[in-house]
Design a protein around this motif. Structure first.
Motif, short mmCIF file in Angstrom:
data_model
loop_
_atom_site.label_atom_id
_atom_site.label_comp_id
_atom_site.label_asym_id
_atom_site.label_seq_id
_atom_site.Cartn_x
_atom_site.Cartn_y
_atom_site.Cartn_z
N LEU A 309 -31.94 15.87 -86.21
CA LEU A 309 -32.45 17.19 -86.78
C LEU A 309 -31.61 17.48 -88.29
O LEU A 309 -30.67 17.18 -88.46
CB LEU A 309 -32.43 18.44 -86.08
N ILE A 310 -32.42 18.08 -89.11
CA ILE A 310 -31.66 18.76 -90.20
C ILE A 310 -30.72 19.65 -89.62
O ILE A 310 -30.80 20.35 -88.68
CB ILE A 310 -32.59 19.60 -91.16
N GLU A 311 -29.71 19.98 -90.52
CA GLU A 311 -28.45 20.66 -89.92
C GLU A 311 -28.07 21.68 -90.98
O GLU A 311 -28.40 21.43 -92.30
CB GLU A 311 -27.18 19.67 -89.79
N ILE A 312 -27.36 22.61 -90.77
CA ILE A 312 -26.45 23.56 -91.47
C ILE A 312 -25.18 23.60 -90.95
O ILE A 312 -25.16 23.77 -89.77
CB ILE A 312 -27.21 24.95 -91.60
N ASP A 313 -24.22 23.34 -91.78
CA ASP A 313 -22.85 23.28 -91.33
C ASP A 313 -22.57 22.48 -89.88
O ASP A 313 -21.98 22.78 -88.99
CB ASP A 313 -22.25 24.79 -90.89
N ASN A 314 -23.23 21.44 -90.02
CA ASN A 314 -23.20 20.46 -88.93
C ASN A 314 -23.71 20.87 -87.53
O ASN A 314 -23.50 20.37 -86.54
CB ASN A 314 -21.59 20.01 -88.49
N CYS A 315 -24.51 22.25 -87.78
CA CYS A 315 -25.03 22.30 -86.47
C CYS A 315 -26.63 22.16 -86.66
O CYS A 315 -27.24 22.64 -87.81
CB CYS A 315 -24.95 23.84 -86.43
N PRO A 316 -27.49 21.48 -85.81
CA PRO A 316 -28.61 21.09 -85.78
C PRO A 316 -29.67 22.24 -85.83
O PRO A 316 -29.22 23.27 -85.11
CB PRO A 316 -29.15 20.23 -84.55
N ILE A 317 -30.73 22.30 -86.57
CA ILE A 317 -31.79 23.08 -86.35
C ILE A 317 -33.11 22.93 -86.02
O ILE A 317 -33.51 21.74 -86.31
CB ILE A 317 -31.97 23.61 -88.01
N ASP A 318 -33.78 23.56 -85.09
CA ASP A 318 -35.06 23.39 -84.83
C ASP A 318 -36.04 24.64 -84.74
O ASP A 318 -35.31 25.65 -85.28
CB ASP A 318 -35.35 22.62 -83.51
N PHE A 319 -37.14 24.65 -84.65
CA PHE A 319 -38.23 25.59 -84.82
C PHE A 319 -39.09 26.08 -83.76
O PHE A 319 -39.34 24.98 -83.18
CB PHE A 319 -39.16 25.30 -85.95
N ARG A 320 -39.40 27.29 -83.73
CA ARG A 320 -40.19 27.65 -82.67
C ARG A 320 -41.49 28.10 -83.71
O ARG A 320 -41.56 28.98 -84.32
CB ARG A 320 -39.80 28.71 -81.82
N PHE A 321 -42.74 27.27 -83.12
CA PHE A 321 -43.92 27.62 -84.01
C PHE A 321 -44.84 28.42 -83.02
O PHE A 321 -45.20 27.77 -81.85
CB PHE A 321 -44.95 26.44 -84.30
N HIS A 322 -45.03 29.89 -83.20
CA HIS A 322 -45.85 30.44 -82.37
C HIS A 322 -47.29 30.40 -82.77
O HIS A 322 -47.62 30.98 -83.79
CB HIS A 322 -45.31 31.85 -82.30
N MET A 323 -48.16 29.71 -81.94
CA MET A 323 -49.49 29.52 -82.34
C MET A 323 -50.77 30.46 -81.52
O MET A 323 -50.35 30.65 -80.39
CB MET A 323 -49.88 27.94 -82.07
N HIS A 324 -51.49 30.72 -82.16
CA HIS A 324 -52.75 31.48 -81.55
C HIS A 324 -53.98 30.91 -81.97
O HIS A 324 -54.19 30.47 -82.74
CB HIS A 324 -52.71 32.86 -82.07
N LYS A 325 -54.93 31.27 -80.95
CA LYS A 325 -56.34 31.32 -81.45
C LYS A 325 -56.70 32.30 -82.05
O LYS A 325 -56.49 33.30 -81.29
CB LYS A 325 -57.28 30.74 -80.23
N ASN A 326 -57.59 32.45 -82.99
CA ASN A 326 -58.18 33.78 -83.56
C ASN A 326 -59.20 34.15 -83.32
O ASN A 326 -59.93 33.57 -82.26
CB ASN A 326 -57.95 33.56 -85.23
N GLY A 327 -59.78 35.03 -84.01
CA GLY A 327 -60.99 35.74 -83.74
C GLY A 327 -62.19 34.57 -83.87
O GLY A 327 -63.43 34.75 -83.55
N SER A 328 -62.17 33.54 -84.69
CA SER A 328 -63.14 32.61 -84.71
C SER A 328 -62.74 31.19 -84.00
O SER A 328 -63.27 30.38 -84.39
CB SER A 328 -63.23 32.15 -86.18
N ASN A 329 -61.90 31.54 -83.11
CA ASN A 329 -61.52 30.40 -82.04
C ASN A 329 -60.87 29.16 -82.65
O ASN A 329 -60.91 27.93 -82.33
CB ASN A 329 -63.08 29.73 -81.46
N GLU A 330 -60.14 29.58 -83.83
CA GLU A 330 -59.46 28.39 -84.48
C GLU A 330 -57.95 28.70 -84.25
O GLU A 330 -57.44 29.91 -84.19
CB GLU A 330 -59.53 28.41 -86.13
N TRP A 331 -57.07 27.36 -84.29
CA TRP A 331 -55.63 27.68 -84.16
C TRP A 331 -54.84 27.97 -85.45
O TRP A 331 -55.47 27.50 -86.32
CB TRP A 331 -55.01 26.20 -83.58
N VAL A 332 -54.32 29.03 -85.29
CA VAL A 332 -53.34 29.17 -86.44
C VAL A 332 -51.86 29.57 -86.23
O VAL A 332 -51.51 29.86 -85.03
CB VAL A 332 -53.84 30.57 -87.02
N VAL A 333 -51.10 29.37 -87.21
CA VAL A 333 -49.42 29.57 -86.99
C VAL A 333 -49.29 31.08 -87.23
O VAL A 333 -49.52 31.72 -88.37
CB VAL A 333 -48.69 28.81 -87.96
N ALA A 334 -48.99 31.96 -86.02
CA ALA A 334 -48.75 33.35 -86.52
C ALA A 334 -47.40 33.85 -86.76
O ALA A 334 -47.04 34.48 -87.52
CB ALA A 334 -49.07 33.83 -85.02
#
Ligand SMILES: Nc1ncnc2c1ncn2[C@@H]1O[C@H](COP(=O)(O)OP(=O)(O)O)[C@@H](O)[C@H]1O
Ligand SMILES: [Mg+2]
Length: 458
Positions: A309-334
């Motif tokens: 993973l990418i790191e800052i100060d030798n500490c790895p970083i990862d990500f939480r992507f919170h995903m939703h389906k919207n009012g038109s039934n499509e996936w979006v990144v919230a």
């Protein structure tokens, strides 16, 4: 099909009568009709219909009608009509949740704040209420729901089975029990949309995507319940692995295994409130240690290629992507939270010393002027992964929390998909707005599933 917002008022007459303001009656083509079916949730009640001379969209309901239709409160709500002989109010949407600790002001324990926020934001769009499995009466087909008044105080009303159920039952254990699966099946049999379905196991998600080339590109190589021989092969191939319980969460029981041809085998894990690093010269001693800690529990482990993973100060970083389906039934990144691991920690969980930051802060350090492009690509992949999970899953999904890693080349990897993601990333001051957007998506998607839609959208 017509869809409008109307203002519902209550009157005292004991008969079953509904009065419509003249513009509304005209729009619904109800002028001259004597009776109409009034619907809420799964219930239908016939009523006498009359028109009153008043501007705007108003509905007056007699006490007799209100009692049989079980309209929970007066005020603004949607009115939909597919036919000239029916009007449907609502939608009626139930948030299914529970808690071991509760009080009259916090009926859902620590989840009460979240539930209240949803009900508050949804109050002008639909009849939103919360309920627990015990609040359902399957014989009568009713729910003893928890509603919120405009002052933020709870009140209870018996209502019909809802148009949509948003599932926020808290525990994985409760959900795998037979009573909850039976409850879920009952809603589905009655064709009441029910999301989210349940928790995912890691190996289930990997298996789900096994035949989906688009998604496979973003999954580290994973083997469910590997033999020691298989783990050794994987170590020789990748030199770096994660070994984790398939039904785990919060980083509990996770091992980071590395292999150096000259120095041997290293294993890192969390013990109590500290991090442990051990070295073995023999692979068999490493396996012996793991077996002594977990015994047959290792059969529900999955081994996975480790990602640098990418790191800052030798500490790895990862990500939480919170995903939703919207009012038109499509996936979006919230919303996206970046998580930096605590020093020496195997995972990035805040509970294990990790810290939360914005994706921009995390990516700028590594990618500089390319950071925007990397983030855009990661969002695109997150939408594709969500679509792939949904495509390969037989039940309704409306929300996903993807644990995403980005490596030093900017490649995007998914470690796991959570069907009932926690909301802790939204506590970051810079992510408050995204937290609100996330709630809007939930509400809009409930409206979508309820079929309270205009004709062109249906
Ligand atoms: N294959 C991997 N390569 C690199 N890091 C990983 C890998 N798998 C997990 N991790 C790290 O461990 C964390 C927890 O793993 P995850 O699969 O999300 O398990 P949990 O259910 O315990 O959250 C991830 O967020 C990531 O930081
Ligand atoms: Mg995770």
């Amino acid at each position: 099909m017509s869809l409008t917002i109307c203002n519902v008022h209550f009157t005292q007459q004991p008969e079953r009568i509904v009065w419509l303001s003249s513009p509304l009656a005209k729009q619904l083509k109800l002028n001259g009709r004597k009776s109409v079916n009034v619907k809420l949730g799964r219930d239908t009640v016939p009523a006498t219909v009359r028109t009153i001379n008043r501007a705007g969209n108003h509905v007056y309901m007699s006490a007799g009608l209100r009692r049989s239709v079980r309209i929970p409160m007066s005020g603004n709500v949607h009115l939909s009509s597919a036919d000239t002989d029916e009007i449907k109010l609502g939608p009626l949407i139930g948030i299914l949740t529970d808690s071991a600790t509760k009080s009259p002001t916090s009926p859902f324990g620590t989840r009460t704040g979240f539930v209240k926020q949803l009900l508050y934001m949804g109050r002008k769009k639909a009849y939103f209420f919360a309920f627990t499995p015990r609040d359902i009466n399957w014989q009568q087909e009713t729910v003893h729901g928890w509603f919120l008044d405009s002052g933020g105080t709870w009140f209870r009303r018996v209502v019909p089975l809802p148009d949509v159920v948003y599932n926020r039952l808290p525990s994985r254990r409760a959900e795998t029990g037979t009573t909850i699966s039976a409850l879920r099946e009952r809603f589905i049999r009655k064709q009441i949309p029910y999301f989210n379905w349940s928790f995912f196991n890691k190996s289930d998600v990997y298996k789900l995507l096994d035949n989906d080339p688009e998604a496979l590109n973003h999954l580290p190589e994973s083997v469910n319940n590997p033999t020691p021989e298989r783990i050794r092969e994987m170590l020789e191939k990748h030199h770096f692995l994660y070994y984790k319980p398939t039904a785990g969460s919060l980083g509990i029981g996770i091992y980071r295994l590395t292999y150096h041809p000259r120095r041997g085998y290293f294993v890192r894990y969390r013990r109590g409130s500290g991090n442990v690093l051990l070295r073995f010269t023999q692979f068999s001693s490493l396996m012996k240690m793991l077996r002594s800690r977990h015994g047959s529990g290792l059969s529900s482990y999955v081994v996975q290629q480790g990602i640098r993973l990418i790191e800052i100060d030798n500490c790895p970083i990862d990500f939480r992507f919170h995903m939703h389906k919207n009012g038109s039934n499509e996936w979006v990144v919230a919303g996206i939270g970046a998580k930096k691991a605590g020093r020496g920690s195997v995972t990035t969980h805040v509970k294990n010393g990790g810290s939360l930051m914005t994706p921009e802060q995390a990516l700028n350090r590594t990618f500089g002027s390319k950071a925007d492009e990397v983030l855009r690509e990661a969002k695109r992949v997150a939408v594709k992964l969500s679509e792939a999970i949904e495509r390969n899953h037989k039940h309704t999904l409306g929300e996903l929390g993807l644990d995403i890693g980005i490596d030093r080349d900017g490649e995007v990897w998914m470690f796991e998909a959570n069907a009932k993601p926690g909301r802790s990333i939204f506590k970051h001051p810079a992510l408050k707005e995204q937290g609100k957007a996330s709630l809007e998506y939930i509400l809009d998607h409930c409206l979508y599933l309820s079929k309270f839609r205009k004709k062109e959208e249906s």
